[in-house]
Structure formats: structure tokens, C-alpha cells
Design a protein around this motif. Structure first.
Motif, PDB file in Angstrom:
ATOM      1  N   ALA A 142      36.606  95.277  80.255  1.00  0.00           N
ATOM      2  CA  ALA A 142      35.330  95.734  79.695  1.00  0.00           C
ATOM      3  C   ALA A 142      35.151  97.234  79.907  1.00  0.00           C
ATOM      4  N   LEU A 143      35.538  97.729  81.073  1.00  0.00           N
ATOM      5  CA  LEU A 143      35.422  99.158  81.342  1.00  0.00           C
ATOM      6  C   LEU A 143      36.356  99.953  80.436  1.00  0.00           C
ATOM      7  N   ILE A 144      37.541  99.430  80.164  1.00  0.00           N
ATOM      8  CA  ILE A 144      38.486 100.106  79.262  1.00  0.00           C
ATOM      9  C   ILE A 144      37.865 100.296  77.878  1.00  0.00           C
ATOM     10  N   VAL A 145      37.245  99.245  77.364  1.00  0.00           N
ATOM     11  CA  VAL A 145      36.619  99.315  76.038  1.00  0.00           C
ATOM     12  C   VAL A 145      35.461 100.307  76.043  1.00  0.00           C
ATOM     13  N   VAL A 146      34.614 100.214  77.053  1.00  0.00           N
ATOM     14  CA  VAL A 146      33.445 101.092  77.111  1.00  0.00           C
ATOM     15  C   VAL A 146      33.862 102.542  77.303  1.00  0.00           C
ATOM     16  N   GLN A 147      34.908 102.782  78.104  1.00  0.00           N
ATOM     17  CA  GLN A 147      35.370 104.149  78.316  1.00  0.00           C
ATOM     18  C   GLN A 147      35.927 104.742  77.023  1.00  0.00           C
ATOM     19  N   PHE A 148      36.622 103.927  76.233  1.00  0.00           N
ATOM     20  CA  PHE A 148      37.116 104.381  74.930  1.00  0.00           C
ATOM     21  C   PHE A 148      35.945 104.769  74.024  1.00  0.00           C
ATOM     22  N   LEU A 149      34.926 103.904  73.962  1.00  0.00           N
ATOM     23  CA  LEU A 149      33.755 104.198  73.140  1.00  0.00           C
ATOM     24  C   LEU A 149      33.014 105.433  73.663  1.00  0.00           C
ATOM     25  N   GLY A 150      33.024 105.608  74.979  1.00  0.00           N
ATOM     26  CA  GLY A 150      32.430 106.807  75.554  1.00  0.00           C
ATOM     27  C   GLY A 150      33.155 108.058  75.113  1.00  0.00           C
ATOM     28  N   GLY A 151      34.489 107.972  75.005  1.00  0.00           N
ATOM     29  CA  GLY A 151      35.262 109.103  74.507  1.00  0.00           C
ATOM     30  C   GLY A 151      34.912 109.435  73.067  1.00  0.00           C
ATOM     31  N   VAL A 152      34.742 108.398  72.240  1.00  0.00           N
ATOM     32  CA  VAL A 152      34.352 108.608  70.836  1.00  0.00           C
ATOM     33  C   VAL A 152      32.985 109.277  70.771  1.00  0.00           C
ATOM     34  N   TYR A 153      32.019 108.729  71.504  1.00  0.00           N
ATOM     35  CA  TYR A 153      30.664 109.268  71.486  1.00  0.00           C
ATOM     36  C   TYR A 153      30.631 110.685  72.050  1.00  0.00           C
ATOM     37  N   GLY A 154      31.367 110.907  73.138  1.00  0.00           N
ATOM     38  CA  GLY A 154      31.348 112.218  73.777  1.00  0.00           C
ATOM     39  C   GLY A 154      31.865 113.318  72.876  1.00  0.00           C
ATOM     40  N   ALA A 155      32.897 113.045  72.108  1.00  0.00           N
ATOM     41  CA  ALA A 155      33.438 114.042  71.190  1.00  0.00           C
ATOM     42  C   ALA A 155      32.555 114.202  69.962  1.00  0.00           C
ATOM     43  N   PHE A 156      31.930 113.118  69.523  1.00  0.00           N
ATOM     44  CA  PHE A 156      31.091 113.166  68.323  1.00  0.00           C
ATOM     45  C   PHE A 156      29.788 113.906  68.585  1.00  0.00           C
ATOM     46  N   PHE A 157      29.145 113.641  69.717  1.00  0.00           N
ATOM     47  CA  PHE A 157      27.874 114.316  70.036  1.00  0.00           C
ATOM     48  C   PHE A 157      27.809 114.739  71.489  1.00  0.00           C
TER      49      PHE A 157
END
Length: 254
Positions: A142-157
Motif C-alpha cells: 500500500a505504501l508503494i502505491v501511495v508513494q508512486f501517486l505522491g510522486g505524480v502529484y508532487g511533480a504535477f503541483f
């Protein structure tokens, strides 16, 4: 082309310093520097990518100041770092494929989301941390998935990224809060390095504003860690949320 006189340059530098310090303390710094760039007249997309590039040394300064806490977390960094890189590449590509008009339209909602994360972070972390299994650490699927999504969000905004990661890491990793804060800072640094490199080649960066933000952010990030070790985050959280909500409402109503 935005004209940056001495007063505006000082505003950019001050915003970068405060934003980097806020990020080191607990997050939400983008809610200071990004609106400042918008108020100076930069298009939303330009302000966003310039903010990412300009605040990069702030994350580096924070990680440098936290080097003692990071030295005992090398396995976590080596495991979560590549996941953050992949997510950041995806987020950066998504942002540069988004028109300025569309991005400007969603910015107020992204800011309100970041403010909500900032407000809810202590509640979520305190409640879930007490229920977290001892064995569930940094390799949790679960942390792997959330960390990936965090990377997407962090670069986007990026606004609220630090808050989001601090809460998420706190849910899965049983450790001292300062070490979790240091790990959060390193992951944010990795995400922003990837995004900044991509934006330097493919994004509409205002290099004059970025050049002013770079040294100011470096000093702010280093200073923020010192404050983080003795400052009550609730004070900073309240100030940043009030500012962020006011700016988002201004954007929605104008």
C-alpha cells in the motif's frame, strides 16, 4: 514577459525563504511561494514549474540539515527513492501536457486540497499510528502505491506533498517523528529534482525568478530544520492554511 523590479525580486526571495522553511518544518511551503508568483502576474503553469525549480535547494538544505536522521534510513531511501522517481516522471509529463487554461482552472481546488491535507494531517497521523501493525514498514504494498501517486502529484503541483507524505509515512513506519520528517524531506527532494530537470528542458521556467529563489530557498530550508526541532507545527499550519484558503477563494471569485 513579467518585469521584476527590486521590490518584486525581494518579494520572490522572501516567499522562497518562507516556503522552504515551511517545507522543512512540516510542509505547505508551496502555498506561500506559488501564490506569490501568481500575484506577480506569472501564468499558472509558469509559476508552478518556476516554483518547483526555485525551491529545489530548500529541499536539499533540509536534507543536509537532517543528515544524521537520514544516515540510519538508507534502506528506506534506496527502496522508496526509485518509486518516487517513476511517479515524478509521470507527473512532470502530465503537467507539460496540460494547457495553462486548464491548469489555472484547477489550481484553486488543488490549493484547497492542500489546505485540507495540512489541517487533517495531525488527526490522521495520531489516530492511525496507534493502530499500525509493528511489522508493516516501508515495504508495504500500500505504501508503494501511495508513494508512486505522491510522486505524480508532487511533480504535477506539489502543494501539500510534504504534509501528505509525512502522514502516509507515519502510518506505515514506526519511528521517531524527526526521522520520519527527514525521510519525507528526502523523498520530496528526489521528486522535485526529477521534476525540475524535466521542466528545465520542457517547461516554461522563468529563469530570473528561479535564480532569485534558488539561494533564498537553500537558506530557508536549512533554517527550517532548526525551527522544526523546537517549533510547534500548529502555529505554522494555521498561518499557511489561512493564507492558502484566502488565496484560493480569491482565485475562484475573480
Amino acid at each position: 514577459m513579467i518585469h521584476l523590479d527590486t521590490a518584486r525580486l525581494l518579494l520572490v526571495a522572501g516567499a522562497a525563504f518562507l516556503a522552504a522553511a515551511a517545507n522543512a518544518i512540516g510542509g505547505g511551503g508551496t502555498l506561500i511561494s506559488f501564490p506569490a508568483l501568481l500575484l506577480l502576474g506569472f501564468p499558472a503553469l509558469t509559476a508552478n514549474v518556476t516554483n518547483t525549480v526555485g525551491l529545489l535547494p530548500g529541499y536539499a538544505g533540509g536534507s543536509l540539515a537532517y543528515r544524521a536522521e537520514l544516515s540510519v534510513q538508507r534502506r528506506r531511501v534506496l527502496f522508496l527513492g526509485p518509486i518516487s522517481v517513476v511517479g515524478a516522471v509521470g507527473g512532470a509529463i502530465l503537467l507539460t501536457r496540460t494547457s495553462n487554461a486548464v491548469f489555472a482552472a484547477v489550481v484553486p481546488w488543488l490549493i484547497l486540497l492542500a489546505c485540507a491535507l495540512l489541517l487533517l494531517q495531525p488527526v490522521v497521523t495520531s489516530r492511525v499510528r496507534t493502530r499500525r501493525p509493528e511489522r508493516e514498514q516501508h515495504r508495504s504494498p500500500a505504501l508503494i502505491v501511495v508513494q508512486f501517486l505522491g510522486g505524480v502529484y508532487g511533480a504535477f503541483f506539489g502543494a501539500g506533498l510534504g504534509v501528505m507524505m509525512l502522514a502516509v509515512l507515519g502510518l506505515f513506519i514506526r519511528d521517531d517523528l524527526q526521522r520520519i520528517n527527514a525521510l519525507k524531506g528526502m523523498m520530496a527532494l528526489i521528486i522535485n529534482v526529477v521534476a525540475a530537470i524535466y521542466f528545465a528542458f520542457f517547461g516554461p521556467v522563468s529563469w530570473l525568478a528561479a535564480a532569485i529563489m534558488l539561494p533564498a530557498g537553500a537558506v530557508g530550508g536549512f533554517a527550517g530544520v532548526s525551527l522544526a526541532r523546537r517549533m510547534r507545527p500548529a502555529i505554522l499550519r494555521t498561518v499557511v492554511v489561512v493564507f492558502g484558503v484566502a488565496f484560493a477563494l480569491h482565485q475562484l471569485l475573480t
